[in-house]
Design a protein around this motif. Structure first.
Motif, PDB file in Angstrom:
ATOM      1  N   LYS A 311       0.818  -1.218   0.000  1.00 17.47           N
ATOM      2  CA  LYS A 311       0.000   0.000   0.000  1.00 17.47           C
ATOM      3  C   LYS A 311       0.852   1.267   0.000  1.00 17.47           C
ATOM      4  O   LYS A 311       0.314   2.368   0.095  1.00 17.47           O
ATOM      5  CB  LYS A 311      -0.937  -0.004   1.209  1.00 17.47           C
ATOM      6  CG  LYS A 311      -1.989  -1.110   1.150  1.00 17.47           C
ATOM      7  CD  LYS A 311      -2.918  -1.029   2.358  1.00 17.47           C
ATOM      8  CE  LYS A 311      -3.999  -2.111   2.292  1.00 17.47           C
ATOM      9  NZ  LYS A 311      -4.912  -2.057   3.465  1.00 17.47           N
ATOM     10  N   GLY A 312       2.169   1.114  -0.076  1.00 13.56           N
ATOM     11  CA  GLY A 312       3.048   2.269  -0.133  1.00 13.56           C
ATOM     12  C   GLY A 312       3.443   2.814   1.218  1.00 13.56           C
ATOM     13  O   GLY A 312       4.005   3.917   1.308  1.00 13.56           O
ATOM     14  N   GLU A 313       3.178   2.060   2.292  1.00 12.36           N
ATOM     15  CA  GLU A 313       3.517   2.516   3.642  1.00 12.36           C
ATOM     16  C   GLU A 313       4.972   2.170   3.965  1.00 12.36           C
ATOM     17  O   GLU A 313       5.462   1.092   3.605  1.00 12.36           O
ATOM     18  CB  GLU A 313       2.594   1.851   4.664  1.00 12.36           C
ATOM     19  CG  GLU A 313       1.125   2.093   4.410  1.00 12.36           C
ATOM     20  CD  GLU A 313       0.225   1.047   5.047  1.00 12.36           C
ATOM     21  OE1 GLU A 313      -0.923   1.391   5.373  1.00 12.36           O
ATOM     22  OE2 GLU A 313       0.666  -0.106   5.208  1.00 12.36           O
ATOM     23  N   ASP A 314       5.634   3.075   4.675  1.00 10.57           N
ATOM     24  CA  ASP A 314       6.989   2.787   5.134  1.00 10.57           C
ATOM     25  C   ASP A 314       6.962   1.664   6.170  1.00 10.57           C
ATOM     26  O   ASP A 314       6.016   1.560   6.965  1.00 10.57           O
ATOM     27  CB  ASP A 314       7.625   4.026   5.754  1.00 10.57           C
ATOM     28  CG  ASP A 314       7.980   5.083   4.718  1.00 10.57           C
ATOM     29  OD1 ASP A 314       8.210   4.709   3.548  1.00 10.57           O
ATOM     30  OD2 ASP A 314       8.023   6.280   5.081  1.00 10.57           O
ATOM     31  N   ILE A 315       8.005   0.846   6.162  1.00 10.06           N
ATOM     32  CA  ILE A 315       8.125  -0.254   7.122  1.00 10.06           C
ATOM     33  C   ILE A 315       8.994   0.231   8.274  1.00 10.06           C
ATOM     34  O   ILE A 315      10.100   0.739   8.059  1.00 10.06           O
ATOM     35  CB  ILE A 315       8.734  -1.493   6.450  1.00 10.06           C
ATOM     36  CG1 ILE A 315       7.850  -1.936   5.279  1.00 10.06           C
ATOM     37  CG2 ILE A 315       8.908  -2.633   7.454  1.00 10.06           C
ATOM     38  CD1 ILE A 315       8.510  -2.915   4.335  1.00 10.06           C
ATOM     39  N   VAL A 316       8.490   0.083   9.494  1.00  4.65           N
ATOM     40  CA  VAL A 316       9.195   0.562  10.680  1.00  4.65           C
ATOM     41  C   VAL A 316       9.966  -0.593  11.311  1.00  4.65           C
ATOM     42  O   VAL A 316       9.388  -1.641  11.625  1.00  4.65           O
ATOM     43  CB  VAL A 316       8.208   1.175  11.697  1.00  4.65           C
ATOM     44  CG1 VAL A 316       8.951   1.661  12.931  1.00  4.65           C
ATOM     45  CG2 VAL A 316       7.436   2.330  11.049  1.00  4.65           C
ATOM     46  N   TYR A 317      11.252  -0.388  11.534  1.00  7.62           N
ATOM     47  CA  TYR A 317      12.115  -1.467  12.016  1.00  7.62           C
ATOM     48  C   TYR A 317      12.380  -1.352  13.511  1.00  7.62           C
ATOM     49  O   TYR A 317      13.508  -1.305  13.984  1.00  7.62           O
ATOM     50  CB  TYR A 317      13.409  -1.485  11.206  1.00  7.62           C
ATOM     51  CG  TYR A 317      13.144  -1.876   9.771  1.00  7.62           C
ATOM     52  CD1 TYR A 317      13.089  -3.208   9.380  1.00  7.62           C
ATOM     53  CD2 TYR A 317      12.884  -0.903   8.810  1.00  7.62           C
ATOM     54  CE1 TYR A 317      12.801  -3.567   8.077  1.00  7.62           C
ATOM     55  CE2 TYR A 317      12.602  -1.245   7.495  1.00  7.62           C
ATOM     56  CZ  TYR A 317      12.561  -2.577   7.140  1.00  7.62           C
ATOM     57  OH  TYR A 317      12.273  -2.930   5.840  1.00  7.62           O
ATOM     58  N   THR A 318      11.288  -1.332  14.250  1.00  5.81           N
ATOM     59  CA  THR A 318      11.311  -1.468  15.702  1.00  5.81           C
ATOM     60  C   THR A 318      10.134  -2.360  16.062  1.00  5.81           C
ATOM     61  O   THR A 318       9.334  -2.746  15.202  1.00  5.81           O
ATOM     62  CB  THR A 318      11.158  -0.107  16.414  1.00  5.81           C
ATOM     63  OG1 THR A 318       9.969   0.550  15.938  1.00  5.81           O
ATOM     64  CG2 THR A 318      12.358   0.795  16.159  1.00  5.81           C
ATOM     65  N   GLY A 319      10.015  -2.690  17.337  1.00  4.93           N
ATOM     66  CA  GLY A 319       8.857  -3.456  17.773  1.00  4.93           C
ATOM     67  C   GLY A 319       8.879  -4.878  17.270  1.00  4.93           C
ATOM     68  O   GLY A 319       9.902  -5.559  17.317  1.00  4.93           O
ATOM     69  N   SER A 320       7.733  -5.347  16.761  1.00  2.00           N
ATOM     70  CA  SER A 320       7.598  -6.738  16.330  1.00  2.00           C
ATOM     71  C   SER A 320       8.567  -7.044  15.195  1.00  2.00           C
ATOM     72  O   SER A 320       9.002  -6.145  14.465  1.00  2.00           O
ATOM     73  CB  SER A 320       6.168  -7.017  15.868  1.00  2.00           C
ATOM     74  OG  SER A 320       5.877  -6.315  14.677  1.00  2.00           O
ATOM     75  N   ASP A 321       8.880  -8.336  15.036  1.00  2.00           N
ATOM     76  CA  ASP A 321       9.880  -8.724  14.043  1.00  2.00           C
ATOM     77  C   ASP A 321       9.292  -9.022  12.678  1.00  2.00           C
ATOM     78  O   ASP A 321      10.016  -9.417  11.760  1.00  2.00           O
ATOM     79  CB  ASP A 321      10.695  -9.930  14.530  1.00  2.00           C
ATOM     80  CG  ASP A 321       9.830 -11.172  14.772  1.00  2.00           C
ATOM     81  OD1 ASP A 321       8.668 -11.198  14.332  1.00  2.00           O
ATOM     82  OD2 ASP A 321      10.333 -12.115  15.410  1.00  2.00           O
ATOM     83  N   GLY A 322       7.980  -8.832  12.504  1.00  2.00           N
ATOM     84  CA  GLY A 322       7.366  -9.175  11.236  1.00  2.00           C
ATOM     85  C   GLY A 322       6.696  -8.011  10.535  1.00  2.00           C
ATOM     86  O   GLY A 322       6.255  -7.044  11.174  1.00  2.00           O
ATOM     87  N   ASN A 323       6.620  -8.098   9.208  1.00  2.00           N
ATOM     88  CA  ASN A 323       5.911  -7.125   8.388  1.00  2.00           C
ATOM     89  C   ASN A 323       4.732  -7.826   7.722  1.00  2.00           C
ATOM     90  O   ASN A 323       4.908  -8.761   6.942  1.00  2.00           O
ATOM     91  CB  ASN A 323       6.839  -6.556   7.311  1.00  2.00           C
ATOM     92  CG  ASN A 323       6.087  -5.724   6.293  1.00  2.00           C
ATOM     93  OD1 ASN A 323       5.321  -4.844   6.633  1.00  2.00           O
ATOM     94  ND2 ASN A 323       6.304  -6.025   5.018  1.00  2.00           N
ATOM     95  N   GLU A 324       3.527  -7.364   8.042  1.00  2.00           N
ATOM     96  CA  GLU A 324       2.308  -8.022   7.560  1.00  2.00           C
ATOM     97  C   GLU A 324       1.821  -7.489   6.220  1.00  2.00           C
ATOM     98  O   GLU A 324       0.964  -8.091   5.593  1.00  2.00           O
ATOM     99  CB  GLU A 324       1.187  -7.826   8.595  1.00  2.00           C
ATOM    100  CG  GLU A 324       1.469  -8.421   9.963  1.00  2.00           C
ATOM    101  CD  GLU A 324       1.133  -9.895  10.045  1.00  2.00           C
ATOM    102  OE1 GLU A 324       0.703 -10.444   9.016  1.00  2.00           O
ATOM    103  OE2 GLU A 324       1.309 -10.473  11.124  1.00  2.00           O
ATOM    104  N   GLY A 325       2.341  -6.365   5.772  1.00  2.00           N
ATOM    105  CA  GLY A 325       1.721  -5.664   4.654  1.00  2.00           C
ATOM    106  C   GLY A 325       2.245  -5.974   3.273  1.00  2.00           C
ATOM    107  O   GLY A 325       2.019  -5.205   2.334  1.00  2.00           O
TER     108      GLY A 325
END
Length: 355
Positions: A311-325
């Motif tokens: 969807k064009g959202e930046d991925i934040v590299y803190t918190g949970s270890d996974g990217n759902e998008g």
């Protein structure tokens, strides 16, 4: 006889003052870079313990860590003693494999970074036994190729840093001896944004690195095809991606199925290693771990490219270890236009990917 006093000539006073100013300058510089304790004690293990880290030094350690991990990965593969195990299932239902190469690489990489920068948070794919220490250290030397590109130190708060380690990307392909897909990776995120990326190919010895706003040893290609782009996708679940890609970009679109996120990011760049394919866009449609993608994201950012969710959202590299998008990565392309094209297919795409 009266005691004699010590009298300095004007020249002596001048020399003394210059020496004093020099000492004060170095002490002040040490404070500015967050390295005063290291300046006083000369302790190579103090990096980060005083509240600040030099990103150029961290890049040097990241490169060394990726290369040391790569030595272990290659050694295990060539010995053919993989001790292959199943950690469980991925969200797509495939076997999530782990080998001796993963574990030994993870141990080297994790402890090198922790020993060099003990105050920095390190997230890594494999579990690290706190009692299983590794006597691996950094000699505090920054390689010439890094010094030539990044001319000055950049100091940031230790608390702002999260490091992501992938000790063996493309484990499934590794077990099949498809070693061209295999990489080791280190990423440094500052306040959740990927800033340093290192991707190392153990079986060729090639290493790509970059620091955002500072430089890199790799570059983008001279041209990309935005009309009928070549798309690179995962070997493990390429079916649905191929469907939505052809619906989005047309039936003439070339689709490459490949292993390893590191390999896929390198396919977007000017990398001429033997066996390295080239693509214009990298698409991933399901859940993916951040240590798989952070290093590639940093390298693309440093070169003017982008890696976002579908969807064009930046991925934040803190918190949970996974990217759902999901994932969309490009360079030399209109990334927002790619997002818009895909958005028209995402609802149907989501239903297919859940089957």
């Amino acid at each position: 006889m009266a005691p004699m006093g010590i009298r300095l000539s004007p020249l002596g006073i001048g020399v003394f003052c210059l020496l004093a100013l020099g000492v004060l300058y170095h002490v002040y510089s040490g404070f500015l870079t967050g390295r005063f304790s290291a300046f006083l004690l000369g302790d190579p293990e103090d990096s980060g313990a005083d509240g600040f880290v030099d990103l150029r030094e961290l890049l040097a350690v990241a490169v060394k860590a990726a290369e040391l991990g790569g030595v272990e990965v290659k050694k295990v593969r060539e010995s053919n003693l993989l001790n292959e195990k199943k950690k469980g299932k991925t969200k797509e239902g495939a076997d999530d494999k782990m080998t001796r190469g993963d574990l030994l690489s993870n141990k080297k990489m994790f402890h090198l970074i922790q020993n060099a920068f003990p105050g920095v948070q390190v997230n890594t794919e494999e579990v690290v036994d706190a009692d299983d220490q590794e006597a691996v250290s950094w000699d505090r030397k920054i390689p010439d190729d890094i010094m030539d590109v990044i001319k000055s130190s950049i100091s940031v708060s230790t608390d702002s840093i999260t490091i992501w380690i992938d000790p063996l990307d493309a484990t499934f392909e590794y077990t099949e001896n498809l070693v061209t897909y295999v990489t080791t990776m280190v990423c440094v995120a500052v306040n959740g944004k990927p800033v340093i990326g290192v991707i190392h190919k153990p079986f060729s010895g090639y290493t790509a690195w970059a620091m955002v706003d500072s430089g890199s040893n790799v570059k983008k290609r001279s041209s990309y095809n935005d009309k009928t782009p070549t798309i690179i996708v995962s070997r493990s679940h390429s079916g649905v991606v191929k469907d939505v890609t052809r619906e989005t970009f047309g039936n003439q679109t070339t689709i490459i199925s490949a292993g390893g996120s590191g390999y896929k990011v390198l396919s977007l760049l000017d990398v001429t290693e033997e066996g390295q394919e080239h693509a214009d866009v990298y698409i991933h449609v399901t859940f993916i771990k951040k240590w798989d993608i952070c290093a590639g994201n940093a390298i693309l950012r440093a070169l003017g490219g982008r890696m976002t969710t579908l969807k064009g959202e930046d991925i934040v590299y803190t918190g949970s270890d996974g990217n759902e998008g999901g994932l969309l990565a490009s360079i030399g392309m209109d990334h927002d236009a790619l997002v818009k094209k895909l958005a028209e297919k995402l609802p149907a795409f989501g239903k297919k990917s859940q089957k």
